[in-house]
Design an enzyme around this catalytic site. Sequence first.
Site, PDB file in Angstrom:
ATOM      1  N   GLY A   1      11.796  10.052  56.924  1.00 34.96           N
ATOM      2  CA  GLY A   1      10.498   9.412  56.795  1.00 34.96           C
ATOM      3  C   GLY A   1       9.666   9.353  58.054  1.00 34.96           C
ATOM      4  O   GLY A   1       8.602   8.736  58.065  1.00 34.96           O
TER       5      GLY A   1
ATOM      6  N   ALA B   1      14.572  15.932  55.715  1.00 38.04           N
ATOM      7  CA  ALA B   1      14.165  14.751  56.491  1.00 38.04           C
ATOM      8  C   ALA B   1      13.322  15.110  57.704  1.00 38.04           C
ATOM      9  O   ALA B   1      13.661  16.002  58.474  1.00 38.04           O
ATOM     10  CB  ALA B   1      15.360  13.920  56.930  1.00 38.04           C
ATOM     11  N   GLY B   2      12.205  14.401  57.824  1.00 38.62           N
ATOM     12  CA  GLY B   2      11.364  14.496  59.004  1.00 38.62           C
ATOM     13  C   GLY B   2      10.218  15.480  58.924  1.00 38.62           C
ATOM     14  O   GLY B   2       9.330  15.468  59.781  1.00 38.62           O
TER      15      GLY B   2
ATOM     16  N   LYS C   1      23.738  14.734  45.960  1.00 39.24           N
ATOM     17  CA  LYS C   1      23.303  14.786  47.357  1.00 39.24           C
ATOM     18  C   LYS C   1      24.021  13.647  48.071  1.00 39.24           C
ATOM     19  O   LYS C   1      23.778  12.476  47.792  1.00 39.24           O
ATOM     20  CB  LYS C   1      21.792  14.627  47.479  1.00 39.24           C
TER      21      LYS C   1
ATOM     22  N   ASN D   1       9.589  14.649  51.050  1.00 35.56           N
ATOM     23  CA  ASN D   1       9.236  13.500  50.226  1.00 35.56           C
ATOM     24  C   ASN D   1       8.096  12.703  50.850  1.00 35.56           C
ATOM     25  O   ASN D   1       6.978  12.660  50.345  1.00 35.56           O
ATOM     26  CB  ASN D   1      10.454  12.621  50.001  1.00 35.56           C
ATOM     27  N   THR D   2       8.370  12.072  51.995  1.00 33.98           N
ATOM     28  CA  THR D   2       7.403  11.160  52.607  1.00 33.98           C
ATOM     29  C   THR D   2       6.062  11.827  52.883  1.00 33.98           C
ATOM     30  O   THR D   2       5.005  11.236  52.640  1.00 33.98           O
ATOM     31  CB  THR D   2       7.971  10.576  53.909  1.00 33.98           C
TER      32      THR D   2
END
Length: 255
Positions: free
Chosen positions: A156, A182-183, A95, A204-205
Amino acid sequence: MLTIAQHQFESRLFTGTGKFAASEIMLTAIQASQSQLVTLAIKRLDLKTGSDNILKPLLDRGVKLLPNTAGARNVKEAIFAAHLSREMLGTNWIKLEIHPDPKYLMPDPIETLEAARILCEQGYVVLPYVHADPVLCRRLEEVGCAAVMPLGSPIGSNQGLATETFLKIIIEQANVPVIVDAGIGAPSQATHAMELGADAVLVNTAIASSSDPVAMGRCFAQAVNTGRQAYVAGLGAVSHQAHNTSPLTGFLNDE
């Protein structure tokens, strides 16, 4: 079934390994999410042993590892990190992340495109994390990237799909899988990304920062499946006008 570089995935939810309070929580949450691809930062690995305390448990669960170059600020550093990951983990999947700005972590499009070109020529399966830029994603596809990973909003941030307009264009034009990365901060946002036609999402976050990461992992698994099924079924057209679903007054004129 999602195919990336001849590798098939039943789950379209990809996950990360950062920000969890403990490794055991992370492993249990990933298992609950049913994710079959997990990304981890190369900088987390022990340079002496080529692993950390989560590597073996993930492999034992049959999860495919996607090392990332997070922390790389330019082409040279990203390529070095990719070479290191192949040596340590025995994988040519990478990645590609290049973000020189430590505050907003915005990906550098110029450095990313050049690094992607070099790594593809060297035989890597490259999945680049980039802005939701349709032109850039097309260029990355042309140099040989196996998929593109446009951001929904800053890493995040849990802001959701701030780039929705551009994601739609990327999805429409792409000939490789589009993974929204992301986001994404809520299962509903993951559902929406899949309804737009994204091939997968990486979260993830939102899972790691939840008060119950294991339950949240299950929620995201269900959300991604629902969004994908809705996309395949075909969503109804959006209209700015009302359209009656049954005759309103015709029967009043009958005698």
